[in-house]
Write a protein that holds these residues in place. Sequence first.
Motif, PDB file in Angstrom:
ATOM      1  N   UNK A  51       0.470  -1.394  -0.275  1.00 19.11           N
ATOM      2  CA  UNK A  51       0.066  -0.603   0.005  1.00 19.11           C
ATOM      3  C   UNK A  51       1.063   1.700  -0.398  1.00 19.11           C
ATOM      4  N   UNK A  52       1.804   1.079   0.272  1.00 20.61           N
ATOM      5  CA  UNK A  52       2.782   2.409   0.156  1.00 20.61           C
ATOM      6  C   UNK A  52       2.316   3.245   1.685  1.00 20.61           C
ATOM      7  N   UNK A  53       1.778   2.695   2.505  1.00 17.73           N
ATOM      8  CA  UNK A  53       1.112   3.258   3.621  1.00 17.73           C
ATOM      9  C   UNK A  53       1.452   2.759   4.586  1.00 17.73           C
ATOM     10  N   UNK A  54       1.406   2.788   5.758  1.00 20.46           N
ATOM     11  CA  UNK A  54       1.052   2.519   7.622  1.00 20.46           C
ATOM     12  C   UNK A  54      -0.072   2.434   7.687  1.00 20.46           C
ATOM     13  N   UNK A  55      -0.968   1.711   8.396  1.00 20.89           N
ATOM     14  CA  UNK A  55      -1.875   1.981   8.981  1.00 20.89           C
ATOM     15  C   UNK A  55      -2.180   2.833   9.903  1.00 20.89           C
ATOM     16  N   UNK A  56      -3.525   3.476  10.250  1.00 21.08           N
ATOM     17  CA  UNK A  56      -3.559   4.244  11.554  1.00 21.08           C
ATOM     18  C   UNK A  56      -4.388   3.780  12.541  1.00 21.08           C
ATOM     19  N   UNK A  57      -1.939   4.043  13.486  1.00 18.85           N
ATOM     20  CA  UNK A  57      -3.118   3.145  14.219  1.00 18.85           C
ATOM     21  C   UNK A  57      -3.470   3.800  16.321  1.00 18.85           C
ATOM     22  N   UNK A  58      -3.909   3.712  16.528  1.00 20.83           N
ATOM     23  CA  UNK A  58      -4.778   3.814  17.832  1.00 20.83           C
ATOM     24  C   UNK A  58      -4.016   3.294  18.887  1.00 20.83           C
ATOM     25  N   UNK A  59      -3.958   3.502  20.169  1.00 20.14           N
ATOM     26  CA  UNK A  59      -4.035   3.062  20.875  1.00 20.14           C
ATOM     27  C   UNK A  59      -4.498   2.962  22.299  1.00 20.14           C
ATOM     28  N   UNK A  60      -4.385   1.486  23.224  1.00 21.29           N
ATOM     29  CA  UNK A  60      -4.666   1.230  24.109  1.00 21.29           C
ATOM     30  C   UNK A  60      -4.398   1.316  25.244  1.00 21.29           C
ATOM     31  N   UNK A  61      -4.178   1.785  26.991  1.00 14.35           N
ATOM     32  CA  UNK A  61      -3.484   0.905  27.997  1.00 14.35           C
ATOM     33  C   UNK A  61      -3.674  -0.258  28.237  1.00 14.35           C
ATOM     34  N   UNK A  62      -4.432  -1.299  28.117  1.00 20.45           N
ATOM     35  CA  UNK A  62      -6.017  -2.403  28.926  1.00 20.45           C
ATOM     36  C   UNK A  62      -7.033  -2.714  28.486  1.00 20.45           C
ATOM     37  N   UNK A  63      -7.234  -4.145  27.938  1.00 18.84           N
ATOM     38  CA  UNK A  63      -8.498  -4.001  27.162  1.00 18.84           C
ATOM     39  C   UNK A  63      -9.750  -3.665  27.784  1.00 18.84           C
ATOM     40  N   UNK A  64      -9.422  -3.826  29.132  1.00 12.84           N
ATOM     41  CA  UNK A  64     -11.097  -3.003  29.600  1.00 12.84           C
ATOM     42  C   UNK A  64     -11.489  -1.568  29.334  1.00 12.84           C
ATOM     43  N   UNK A  65     -10.251  -1.131  29.236  1.00 10.62           N
ATOM     44  CA  UNK A  65     -10.367   0.295  28.329  1.00 10.62           C
ATOM     45  C   UNK A  65     -10.402   0.834  27.397  1.00 10.62           C
ATOM     46  N   UNK A  66     -10.165  -0.565  26.435  1.00 14.26           N
ATOM     47  CA  UNK A  66     -10.247  -0.795  24.738  1.00 14.26           C
ATOM     48  C   UNK A  66     -11.587  -1.002  24.390  1.00 14.26           C
ATOM     49  N   UNK A  67     -12.538  -1.823  25.521  1.00 17.94           N
ATOM     50  CA  UNK A  67     -13.459  -2.754  25.558  1.00 17.94           C
ATOM     51  C   UNK A  67     -14.655  -1.073  25.252  1.00 17.94           C
ATOM     52  N   UNK A  68     -14.487  -0.185  26.499  1.00 24.60           N
ATOM     53  CA  UNK A  68     -15.180   1.086  27.112  1.00 24.60           C
ATOM     54  C   UNK A  68     -14.940   1.513  25.856  1.00 24.60           C
ATOM     55  N   UNK A  69     -13.992   1.694  25.294  1.00 23.32           N
ATOM     56  CA  UNK A  69     -13.931   2.907  25.087  1.00 23.32           C
ATOM     57  C   UNK A  69     -14.732   2.554  23.440  1.00 23.32           C
ATOM     58  N   UNK A  70     -14.728   1.646  22.997  1.00 22.01           N
ATOM     59  CA  UNK A  70     -15.607   0.828  21.859  1.00 22.01           C
ATOM     60  C   UNK A  70     -17.049   0.966  21.760  1.00 22.01           C
ATOM     61  N   UNK A  71     -17.529   0.867  23.011  1.00 25.15           N
ATOM     62  CA  UNK A  71     -18.191   0.771  23.517  1.00 25.15           C
ATOM     63  C   UNK A  71     -19.080   2.148  23.414  1.00 25.15           C
ATOM     64  N   UNK A  72     -18.136   2.837  23.932  1.00 19.35           N
ATOM     65  CA  UNK A  72     -18.370   4.930  23.944  1.00 19.35           C
ATOM     66  C   UNK A  72     -18.869   4.833  22.151  1.00 19.35           C
ATOM     67  N   UNK A  73     -18.321   3.880  21.347  1.00 21.38           N
ATOM     68  CA  UNK A  73     -18.638   4.460  20.118  1.00 21.38           C
ATOM     69  C   UNK A  73     -17.149   4.352  19.496  1.00 21.38           C
ATOM     70  N   UNK A  74     -16.345   4.063  20.429  1.00 20.32           N
ATOM     71  CA  UNK A  74     -14.726   4.822  18.996  1.00 20.32           C
ATOM     72  C   UNK A  74     -14.707   3.870  17.951  1.00 20.32           C
TER      73      UNK A  74
END
Length: 358
Positions: free
Chosen positions: A52-75
């Motif tokens: 693709x000539x480009x890297x993916x766009x990365x977003x980061x989380x510190x732990x999986x519960x944080x990630x879960x809540x963020x996605x439940x909130x609409x991310x």
Amino acid sequence: MGSTLRRLAIAAACTIGAGAALALAEGGGDLVVFDWSGYEDPLLHPTYAVKYGAEPTFAFFGDEDEAFQKMRAGFKADIAHPCSQSVVKWREAGMLQPLDTSRIAGWKDLNPGIMAMKDLATTADGKAWFMPFDWGNTSLLYRTDNVTPEQAQSLRVFADPKFKGRVTIGDNVDDAYALASLVIDLKDWTRMTDAQFTEASDFLRQVHKNIRLYWTDSTDIDQAFSGNEVDLAWGWNETFVTLKGQGVPIAMNRNTKEGLSTWVCGYVLMKDAPGNLDQAYDFLNAVNAPDVSGYMVTTFGYGHGNGAGMAAIDPKLLVERGFDDLDKFLDKTLFQQPVAPELKQRMIEEFEKIKAGY
């Protein structure tokens, strides 16, 4: 340059070049990957940028519960990187879509022991939900100039008053209860009784009395060790590999009296993935390529999900990293396999109380 600093430099370079990169080729940066910090390393998915000539766009989380809540909130993300103990929760919450394994090269080469874990990669109906990518240990790390090998033979050393203010464990409920489960001689935490939960929690309260800090990422723990702020840590392979390479007097004991914990993390496809599925599967193929195995083991000290790639690694390196005899290695391990949602929530709530001093 140490692996942590090197990855920070890579991340900075990717950020600086993002505007130019997104204009290239087919726009690989349209893919959003929700990940742990450090896994944006281009050498963990080299064929993606080639295409693709480009890297993916990365977003980061510190732990999986944080990630879960963020996605439940609409991310919104296309791909995410949970570990074994969270996959069931995410799947049951309706956040994932099944993987089309016919589009993943090397699916049949994935580590058979990991693939056999119940209700993880696949479910009883034959659907696939999780592609193992990295696996490693949480085990006893110690400064060899301040701690003797004899003191480091038991995980109970974390609660020894001699090390008050000289201990760090992760701000991570799964690793914390893995430590406590091993100490109470429980290798299968899916069978934890109420009495065992209380015993495990009581041990974590004793450890809390010795805590200098709860580390949240590799930078925290690496700085604490290299700055001689802590003597003992419940930490990951990467810290040992990084600091050993920097000359810090550190050892990793995977063979304590009580054993060690093994975790498996991997990639999932999000149900409401906004991006291009072709890009998503190209990324999955890139991270599963057998050529990635050697880099994963050498640089991070972790095992790679692709069994064929692991088998091709120099046996001397596997011995050095402790992956040469997996049967022996797994005999004394607590696998961080999924636990019942009710037990997981109970662990989360209790760990927050413990960290607050209650």
